[in-house]
Motif scaffolding. Structure first.
Motif, PDB file in Angstrom:
ATOM      1  N   PRO A 380      51.155  85.427  44.173  1.00  0.00           N
ATOM      2  CA  PRO A 380      50.900  85.512  42.730  1.00  0.00           C
ATOM      3  C   PRO A 380      50.379  84.195  42.160  1.00  0.00           C
ATOM      4  O   PRO A 380      50.793  83.118  42.588  1.00  0.00           O
ATOM      5  N   ASP A 381      49.502  84.310  41.181  1.00  0.00           N
ATOM      6  CA  ASP A 381      48.954  83.127  40.510  1.00  0.00           C
ATOM      7  C   ASP A 381      49.859  82.649  39.391  1.00  0.00           C
ATOM      8  O   ASP A 381      49.800  81.482  39.006  1.00  0.00           O
ATOM      9  N   LEU A 382      50.683  83.548  38.863  1.00  0.00           N
ATOM     10  CA  LEU A 382      51.525  83.197  37.731  1.00  0.00           C
ATOM     11  C   LEU A 382      52.909  83.812  37.882  1.00  0.00           C
ATOM     12  O   LEU A 382      53.046  85.025  38.049  1.00  0.00           O
ATOM     13  N   VAL A 383      53.929  82.955  37.846  1.00  0.00           N
ATOM     14  CA  VAL A 383      55.330  83.367  37.805  1.00  0.00           C
ATOM     15  C   VAL A 383      55.968  82.538  36.694  1.00  0.00           C
ATOM     16  O   VAL A 383      55.676  81.349  36.576  1.00  0.00           O
ATOM     17  N   PRO A 384      56.790  83.125  35.837  1.00  0.00           N
ATOM     18  CA  PRO A 384      57.364  82.370  34.719  1.00  0.00           C
ATOM     19  C   PRO A 384      58.033  81.089  35.182  1.00  0.00           C
ATOM     20  O   PRO A 384      58.795  81.085  36.155  1.00  0.00           O
ATOM     21  N   SER A 385      57.753  80.000  34.483  1.00  0.00           N
ATOM     22  CA  SER A 385      58.405  78.727  34.810  1.00  0.00           C
ATOM     23  C   SER A 385      59.792  78.646  34.199  1.00  0.00           C
ATOM     24  O   SER A 385      60.622  77.842  34.621  1.00  0.00           O
ATOM     25  N   GLY A 386      60.060  79.492  33.202  1.00  0.00           N
ATOM     26  CA  GLY A 386      61.371  79.502  32.565  1.00  0.00           C
ATOM     27  C   GLY A 386      62.073  80.816  32.797  1.00  0.00           C
ATOM     28  O   GLY A 386      62.329  81.210  33.937  1.00  0.00           O
ATOM     29  N   GLU A 387      62.378  81.518  31.726  1.00  0.00           N
ATOM     30  CA  GLU A 387      63.083  82.788  31.793  1.00  0.00           C
ATOM     31  C   GLU A 387      62.274  83.818  32.581  1.00  0.00           C
ATOM     32  O   GLU A 387      61.083  84.015  32.342  1.00  0.00           O
ATOM     33  N   GLN A 388      62.956  84.480  33.537  1.00  0.00           N
ATOM     34  CA  GLN A 388      62.285  85.489  34.349  1.00  0.00           C
ATOM     35  C   GLN A 388      62.375  86.843  33.655  1.00  0.00           C
ATOM     36  O   GLN A 388      63.243  87.657  33.931  1.00  0.00           O
ATOM     37  N   SER A 389      61.442  87.045  32.729  1.00  0.00           N
ATOM     38  CA  SER A 389      61.406  88.269  31.940  1.00  0.00           C
ATOM     39  C   SER A 389      60.013  88.411  31.371  1.00  0.00           C
ATOM     40  O   SER A 389      59.146  87.537  31.548  1.00  0.00           O
ATOM     41  N   ALA A 390      59.771  89.531  30.657  1.00  0.00           N
ATOM     42  CA  ALA A 390      58.477  89.719  30.018  1.00  0.00           C
ATOM     43  C   ALA A 390      58.208  88.597  29.019  1.00  0.00           C
ATOM     44  O   ALA A 390      57.088  88.072  28.927  1.00  0.00           O
ATOM     45  N   ALA A 391      59.246  88.200  28.268  1.00  0.00           N
ATOM     46  CA  ALA A 391      59.091  87.116  27.307  1.00  0.00           C
ATOM     47  C   ALA A 391      58.752  85.805  28.007  1.00  0.00           C
ATOM     48  O   ALA A 391      57.903  85.035  27.544  1.00  0.00           O
ATOM     49  N   LEU A 393      57.250  85.506  30.881  1.00  0.00           N
ATOM     50  CA  LEU A 393      55.877  85.626  31.390  1.00  0.00           C
ATOM     51  C   LEU A 393      54.868  85.333  30.288  1.00  0.00           C
ATOM     52  O   LEU A 393      53.858  84.645  30.506  1.00  0.00           O
ATOM     53  N   LEU A 394      55.127  85.835  29.093  1.00  0.00           N
ATOM     54  CA  LEU A 394      54.215  85.595  27.961  1.00  0.00           C
ATOM     55  C   LEU A 394      54.166  84.121  27.581  1.00  0.00           C
ATOM     56  O   LEU A 394      53.124  83.626  27.113  1.00  0.00           O
ATOM     57  N   GLU A 395      55.284  83.411  27.762  1.00  0.00           N
ATOM     58  CA  GLU A 395      55.310  81.983  27.436  1.00  0.00           C
ATOM     59  C   GLU A 395      54.262  81.212  28.233  1.00  0.00           C
ATOM     60  O   GLU A 395      53.682  80.235  27.745  1.00  0.00           O
ATOM     61  N   ASP A 396      54.026  81.641  29.479  1.00  0.00           N
ATOM     62  CA  ASP A 396      53.100  80.925  30.360  1.00  0.00           C
ATOM     63  C   ASP A 396      51.727  81.577  30.457  1.00  0.00           C
ATOM     64  O   ASP A 396      50.824  81.034  31.096  1.00  0.00           O
ATOM     65  N   TRP A 397      51.564  82.765  29.869  1.00  0.00           N
ATOM     66  CA  TRP A 397      50.302  83.497  30.025  1.00  0.00           C
ATOM     67  C   TRP A 397      49.207  82.832  29.170  1.00  0.00           C
ATOM     68  O   TRP A 397      49.416  82.600  27.975  1.00  0.00           O
ATOM     69  N   PRO A 398      48.039  82.565  29.753  1.00  0.00           N
ATOM     70  CA  PRO A 398      46.965  81.913  28.986  1.00  0.00           C
ATOM     71  C   PRO A 398      46.286  82.898  28.028  1.00  0.00           C
ATOM     72  O   PRO A 398      46.154  84.078  28.340  1.00  0.00           O
ATOM     73  N   PRO A 399      45.878  82.435  26.855  1.00  0.00           N
ATOM     74  CA  PRO A 399      45.129  83.310  25.949  1.00  0.00           C
ATOM     75  C   PRO A 399      43.755  83.617  26.516  1.00  0.00           C
ATOM     76  O   PRO A 399      43.219  82.870  27.339  1.00  0.00           O
ATOM     77  N   TYR A 400      43.204  84.744  26.075  1.00  0.00           N
ATOM     78  CA  TYR A 400      41.865  85.120  26.551  1.00  0.00           C
ATOM     79  C   TYR A 400      40.846  84.123  26.018  1.00  0.00           C
ATOM     80  O   TYR A 400      40.844  83.783  24.832  1.00  0.00           O
ATOM     81  N   ASP A 401      39.999  83.650  26.922  1.00  0.00           N
ATOM     82  CA  ASP A 401      38.929  82.708  26.564  1.00  0.00           C
ATOM     83  C   ASP A 401      37.605  83.311  27.009  1.00  0.00           C
ATOM     84  O   ASP A 401      37.340  83.414  28.211  1.00  0.00           O
ATOM     85  N   PRO A 402      36.746  83.719  26.069  1.00  0.00           N
ATOM     86  CA  PRO A 402      35.479  84.372  26.446  1.00  0.00           C
ATOM     87  C   PRO A 402      34.549  83.470  27.243  1.00  0.00           C
ATOM     88  O   PRO A 402      33.642  83.975  27.913  1.00  0.00           O
ATOM     89  N   VAL A 403      34.777  82.180  27.209  1.00  0.00           N
ATOM     90  CA  VAL A 403      33.920  81.265  27.974  1.00  0.00           C
ATOM     91  C   VAL A 403      34.327  81.252  29.447  1.00  0.00           C
ATOM     92  O   VAL A 403      33.474  81.311  30.351  1.00  0.00           O
ATOM     93  N   PHE A 404      35.647  81.180  29.673  1.00  0.00           N
ATOM     94  CA  PHE A 404      36.126  81.036  31.056  1.00  0.00           C
ATOM     95  C   PHE A 404      36.575  82.354  31.689  1.00  0.00           C
ATOM     96  O   PHE A 404      36.719  82.431  32.910  1.00  0.00           O
TER      97      PHE A 404
END
Length: 556
Positions: A380-391, A393-404
């Motif tokens: 996996p490219d992303l695993v939560p660095s803090g709480e292991q939950s949906a919340a 996961l969202l803490e570490d999830w990057p926002p959508y960037d139309p450039v990248f």
């Protein structure tokens, strides 16, 4: 030019015969099996094991291994508590002569415990090749788990005595010496063995320890002297007992004194030693959690409360998997091990493997889900660095960037009853989400009648609730846990559901993690043990406690 050396056919006896491995399974703890023992078991065609160690070794044998049952002969020799296994040598020889690889598993060590030597001689006489895989001897392993060192810096002599076969000369020699005596006997014969040593010259105030069910979570050790052991066992209401024939290890000498055991009894002082803990999850889900509980001395018992079934309409899942292959998604997010399993099964149905994830970023909600992906061949490219939950996961999830980000879509395979937290959070971050039902969760079938009775009757010391659904489902399929059972919940929402079902919550995890929940339960057990010792009370399990006693919820 053809070879002139002997051909295999020139040795028909060797090519036709198998081999026997005499294997020591140790005193009872499956973790004491050696690496060589595990290797031998994995390649065995036939497993001939004593009844007491069959469960210890069978899990390491390959599927389909033959496990013939030994015949127990009831003869006068069994009065000392050791059943005679009449046909062990015959079973071993017959299988080996048929060209099969045989493992003959015995308790303890083949050279020190039991009668494996006679079977080795039979193999040698018949020309059957054999090897010996030593094991942890009963006397050595049980003494170590009881916190009783057999030697110290002074290097005193150690004498091993089997009370069932010891001669008068043996008792006289041991009684006249100051050596540490390690006596293998039975519970109802230990006082007689102590008497033999006193008669032979040992002082009645010589300390001894007596350990039953050594190296297992049923282990129990008593400290006394040669002169008081009978009284100690009677006062502890251990004897008389129909289980008096059970084997024990008695260590006689200064090294078995109570003062040393208070410091060295590492095994029986574990925070949840002997606790029977109900884990309402499948074996696959509970594997690492159960291992953690065992490290605290507990005995985990997995009871599935949900069953996983395919979605009622599979077309949505089929379209999503095809979109995964054709480049429709930038990300795929897995929120459970079951989600990984559902996608993996769909991949196998289409003849795909982990290579189909090439170019796609993969997220996992926690360590267990990440482990399931790695087992699939996907890191996996992303695993939560803090709480292991949906919340988390969202803490570490990057926002959508139309450039990248060339694609703005996320594939989210999940259960039919999952919450909307992750979907709403991803949309807020600018992502489009294909929220797909990958599997359905339904209430599992009720557990066996004896398990249901143990749940309702106080047979379990604790139960771990990892979600509100596990509370509702367990009560629905098995009934409400007894009020002596310690209730541990993963978070406030789960605790609230438990209380709504009439349960008193004793332990609340400080974080929404199954491993933190287990840690909190272990801390509760340690506090309970320390409180009993400070009050001068015996340390008991919750299931042994009087009903109606009050307890307080704890967090760590």
């Amino acid at each position: 030019m053809s070879p002139t050396g002997p051909a295999a056919s020139d040795f028909p006896a060797l090519s036709a015969q198998g081999q026997v491995t005499f294997l020591g399974a140790g005193p009872g703890d499956p973790g004491l099996l050696t690496l060589r023992a595990v290797e031998a078991l994995a390649s065995a065609d036939v497993l001939v094991a004593e009844p007491d160690v069959l469960d210890v070794v069978r899990s390491h044998a390959r599927a389909g291994v033959s496990t013939p049952e030994l015949t127990v002969v009831d003869t006068p020799s069994t009065t000392v508590g050791v059943p005679v296994l009449r046909d062990a040598a015959n079973l071993v020889m017959e299988a080996a002569k048929g060209g099969r690889r045989v493992v003959r598993a015995v308790a303890g060590d083949p050279g020190l415990d039991g009668n494996a030597g006679a079977e080795m001689l039979a193999c040698a006489a018949a020309g059957v090749p054999f090897e010996v895989v030593p094991g942890v001897a009963n006397a050595v392993g049980v003494s170590a788990y009881a916190g009783v060192p057999l030697r110290d810096a002074q290097g005193a002599d150690v004498r091993f005595v089997d009370a069932r076969t010891a001669s008068d000369r043996c008792w006289s020699e041991v009684g006249a010496s100051d050596a540490t005596a390690v006596v293998s006997t039975t519970l109802d014969s230990v006082a007689a063995a102590a008497g033999e040593l006193v008669s032979a010259g040992r002082k009645p105030d010589t300390p001894l320890t007596v350990t039953i069910a050594g190296t297992t979570t049923r282990q129990r050790t008593w400290t006394a002297t040669l002169g008081t052991i009978a009284q100690v066992l009677k006062q502890a209401k251990v004897l008389p007992s129909p289980e008096g024939h059970r084997p024990v290890i008695a260590v006689v000498g200064e090294r078995s004194s109570a003062a040393q055991r208070d410091q060295l009894a590492w095994f029986e002082s574990k925070p949840m030693f002997g606790w029977k803990v109900l884990v309402p999850r499948t074996k696959e889900q509970a594997a690492s959690l159960s291992d953690q509980l065992r490290s605290y001395g507990a005995v985990p018992h997995e009871v599935p409360t949900i069953a996983v079934e395919p979605p009622r309409t599979p077309q949505q899942m089929e379209r999503a998997v095809k979109g995964l292959v054709t480049g429709r998604y930038e990300w795929i997010a897995f929120t459970s091990v079951n989600a990984v399993k559902a996608v993996r099964e769909k991949f196998e149905e289409y003849g795909l493997d982990a290579r189909a994830f090439a170019g796609i970023k993969v997220a996992a909600v926690g360590e267990q889900t990440a482990a399931a992906l790695i087992d699939f061949g996907v890191k996996p490219d992303l695993v939560p660095s803090g709480e292991q939950s949906a919340a988390g996961l969202l803490e570490d999830w990057p926002p959508y960037d139309p450039v990248f980000d060339p694609i703005d879509r996320v594939f989210l395979p999940r259960a039919d009853i999952a919450t909307e937290t992750l979907v709403a959070g991803l949309i807020e971050l600018g992502w489009e989400v294909d929220d797909v039902t990958a599997y359905r969760t339904v209430r599992a079938s009720p557990p066996p009648a004896d398990t249901r009775e143990a749940i309702k009757g106080g047979g379990f010391d604790a139960v771990l609730f990892t979600s509100s659904s596990t509370v509702r489902n367990l009560v629905g399929i098995a009934g409400k846990p007894h009020n002596v059972t310690v209730i541990a919940c993963i978070g406030p929402a789960t605790a609230k559901t438990a209380e709504e079902h009439g349960l008193r919550v004793d332990v609340l995890s400080p974080e929404p993690s199954v491993h933190k929940l287990a840690e909190a339960l272990a801390a509760f057990g340690a506090q309970r043990r320390d409180a009993a010792k400070e009050a001068g009370d015996p340390v008991t399990r919750p299931s042994e406690r009087r009903p109606g006693a009050r307890r307080r919820r704890t967090t760590t």
